[in-house]
Scaffold this motif. Structure first.
Motif, PDB file in Angstrom:
ATOM      1  N   GLY A  52       0.924  -1.088   0.034  1.00  0.00           N
ATOM      2  CA  GLY A  52      -0.016  -0.043  -0.052  1.00  0.00           C
ATOM      3  C   GLY A  52       0.837   1.242   0.044  1.00  0.00           C
ATOM      4  N   LYS A  53       0.019   2.290  -0.056  1.00  0.00           N
ATOM      5  CA  LYS A  53       1.072   3.738  -0.410  1.00  0.00           C
ATOM      6  C   LYS A  53       0.127   4.835   0.444  1.00  0.00           C
ATOM      7  CE  LYS A  53       2.441   6.942  -3.619  1.00  0.00           C
ATOM      8  NZ  LYS A  53       2.498   7.126  -5.194  1.00  0.00           N
ATOM      9  N   LYS A  54       0.544   5.661   1.239  1.00  0.00           N
ATOM     10  CA  LYS A  54      -0.134   6.562   1.775  1.00  0.00           C
ATOM     11  C   LYS A  54       0.543   8.125   1.491  1.00  0.00           C
ATOM     12  CE  LYS A  54      -3.148   4.331   3.792  1.00  0.00           C
ATOM     13  NZ  LYS A  54      -4.676   4.491   3.622  1.00  0.00           N
ATOM     14  N   GLU A  55      -0.125   9.175   1.109  1.00  0.00           N
ATOM     15  CA  GLU A  55       0.444  10.142   0.830  1.00  0.00           C
ATOM     16  C   GLU A  55       0.213  11.489   1.908  1.00  0.00           C
ATOM     17  OE1 GLU A  55      -1.598  10.638  -3.023  1.00  0.00           O
ATOM     18  OE2 GLU A  55       0.064   9.694  -4.193  1.00  0.00           O
ATOM     19  N   PHE A  56       1.633  12.114   2.106  1.00  0.00           N
ATOM     20  CA  PHE A  56       1.459  13.352   2.954  1.00  0.00           C
ATOM     21  C   PHE A  56       1.817  14.561   2.285  1.00  0.00           C
ATOM     22  CE2 PHE A  56       2.195   9.433   5.389  1.00  0.00           C
ATOM     23  CZ  PHE A  56       1.473   9.647   6.753  1.00  0.00           C
ATOM     24  N   LEU A  70      -5.615  -3.512   9.524  1.00  0.00           N
ATOM     25  CA  LEU A  70      -4.968  -4.817   9.300  1.00  0.00           C
ATOM     26  C   LEU A  70      -6.001  -5.751   8.953  1.00  0.00           C
ATOM     27  CD1 LEU A  70      -2.310  -5.179  11.911  1.00  0.00           C
ATOM     28  CD2 LEU A  70      -2.116  -4.490   9.622  1.00  0.00           C
ATOM     29  N   ASP A  71      -7.181  -5.692   9.703  1.00  0.00           N
ATOM     30  CA  ASP A  71      -8.075  -6.984   9.558  1.00  0.00           C
ATOM     31  C   ASP A  71      -8.887  -6.564   7.947  1.00  0.00           C
ATOM     32  OD1 ASP A  71      -9.201  -4.571  10.593  1.00  0.00           O
ATOM     33  OD2 ASP A  71     -10.720  -5.645  11.996  1.00  0.00           O
ATOM     34  N   GLU A  72      -9.298  -5.357   7.814  1.00  0.00           N
ATOM     35  CA  GLU A  72      -9.723  -4.776   6.643  1.00  0.00           C
ATOM     36  C   GLU A  72      -8.791  -5.416   5.067  1.00  0.00           C
ATOM     37  OE1 GLU A  72     -10.888  -1.017   6.359  1.00  0.00           O
ATOM     38  OE2 GLU A  72     -12.440  -1.094   8.273  1.00  0.00           O
ATOM     39  N   GLU A  73      -7.508  -4.952   5.590  1.00  0.00           N
ATOM     40  CA  GLU A  73      -6.419  -5.339   4.495  1.00  0.00           C
ATOM     41  C   GLU A  73      -6.341  -6.925   4.111  1.00  0.00           C
ATOM     42  OE1 GLU A  73      -4.793  -3.094   2.399  1.00  0.00           O
ATOM     43  OE2 GLU A  73      -5.807  -1.439   3.379  1.00  0.00           O
ATOM     44  N   PHE A  74      -6.331  -7.613   5.238  1.00  0.00           N
ATOM     45  CA  PHE A  74      -6.450  -9.115   5.193  1.00  0.00           C
ATOM     46  C   PHE A  74      -7.659  -9.498   4.661  1.00  0.00           C
ATOM     47  CE2 PHE A  74      -2.711  -8.615   8.335  1.00  0.00           C
ATOM     48  CZ  PHE A  74      -1.650  -9.108   7.440  1.00  0.00           C
ATOM     49  N   GLY A  75      -8.763  -9.259   5.207  1.00  0.00           N
ATOM     50  CA  GLY A  75      -9.909  -9.571   4.548  1.00  0.00           C
ATOM     51  C   GLY A  75     -10.178  -9.107   2.985  1.00  0.00           C
ATOM     52  N   ILE A 114       3.262  -8.532   5.404  1.00  0.00           N
ATOM     53  CA  ILE A 114       3.316  -9.977   5.300  1.00  0.00           C
ATOM     54  C   ILE A 114       2.327 -10.559   6.075  1.00  0.00           C
ATOM     55  CG2 ILE A 114       4.840 -12.034   4.930  1.00  0.00           C
ATOM     56  CD1 ILE A 114       6.931  -9.872   4.161  1.00  0.00           C
ATOM     57  N   GLY A 115       1.427 -11.256   6.019  1.00  0.00           N
ATOM     58  CA  GLY A 115       0.591 -12.189   6.828  1.00  0.00           C
ATOM     59  C   GLY A 115       0.783 -13.538   6.601  1.00  0.00           C
ATOM     60  N   HIS A 116       0.710 -14.209   7.836  1.00  0.00           N
ATOM     61  CA  HIS A 116       0.544 -15.564   7.813  1.00  0.00           C
ATOM     62  C   HIS A 116      -0.881 -15.974   8.537  1.00  0.00           C
ATOM     63  CE1 HIS A 116       4.640 -15.901   6.640  1.00  0.00           C
ATOM     64  NE2 HIS A 116       4.902 -15.122   7.563  1.00  0.00           N
ATOM     65  N   GLY A 117      -1.609 -16.764   7.991  1.00  0.00           N
ATOM     66  CA  GLY A 117      -2.961 -17.030   8.649  1.00  0.00           C
ATOM     67  C   GLY A 117      -3.661 -18.142   7.768  1.00  0.00           C
ATOM     68  N   SER A 118      -4.900 -18.075   8.059  1.00  0.00           N
ATOM     69  CA  SER A 118      -5.863 -19.104   7.202  1.00  0.00           C
ATOM     70  C   SER A 118      -6.815 -18.415   6.569  1.00  0.00           C
ATOM     71  CB  SER A 118      -6.295 -19.945   8.461  1.00  0.00           C
ATOM     72  OG  SER A 118      -7.282 -19.381   9.219  1.00  0.00           O
ATOM     73  N   PHE A 119      -7.387 -18.844   5.317  1.00  0.00           N
ATOM     74  CA  PHE A 119      -8.143 -18.199   4.426  1.00  0.00           C
ATOM     75  C   PHE A 119      -9.382 -18.821   4.683  1.00  0.00           C
ATOM     76  CE2 PHE A 119      -4.474 -17.702   1.918  1.00  0.00           C
ATOM     77  CZ  PHE A 119      -4.684 -16.405   1.479  1.00  0.00           C
ATOM     78  N   GLY A 120     -10.574 -18.168   4.289  1.00  0.00           N
ATOM     79  CA  GLY A 120     -11.839 -18.932   4.105  1.00  0.00           C
ATOM     80  C   GLY A 120     -12.146 -20.115   3.405  1.00  0.00           C
TER      81      GLY A 120
END
Length: 123
Positions: A52-56, A70-75, A114-120
């Motif tokens: 992702g990228k954010k601009e200031f 984080l939960d929205e990005e991983f979702g 970088i996320g490690h987890g389980s998919f639906g």
């Protein structure tokens, strides 16, 4: 000699101003997906990379900070649970050139999660 010292001091202060912005990206969770900080990685876990990228603007004064949930990005990539994650913030060479060319009026910041987890069930 004092005039030359003043020029050098002004250049050093300008360089410090351009390299030290007041930017802040907050990484947080809404609680929609369970996110664990510890090392509970299992052999069935999947890994995903999110960029992702954010601009200031105005030397990082506007906006004061950006939020990354984080939960929205991983979702978005299909995760149902996150066991472990790594966050990296960086600027590319082009980003740094843009900061210098705009005299700090525009500061792009990039992040990599970088996320490690389980998919639906869909994966």
């Amino acid at each position: 000699m004092f005039h030359k010292f003043g020029d050098i001091l002004a250049k050093v202060l300008l360089l410090l101003l351009l390299t030290n912005g007041c930017t802040s990206i907050n990484y947080q969770s809404n609680g929609k997906i369970p996110i664990f900080v510890g090392n509970t990685k299992k052999s069935t876990d999947k890994t995903s990379l999110i960029k992702g990228k954010k601009e200031f603007y105005l030397w990082g004064l506007y906006p004061k900070n950006h939020d990354v949930f984080l939960d929205e990005e991983f979702g978005k990539v299909g995760f149902q649970k996150i066991n472990r994650f790594i966050i990296e913030e960086f600027q590319t060479t082009i980003d740094k050139l843009k900061v210098f060319a705009s005299l700090g009026m525009y500061i792009p910041k990039r992040y990599r999660i970088i996320g490690h987890g389980s998919f639906g069930d869909q994966r």
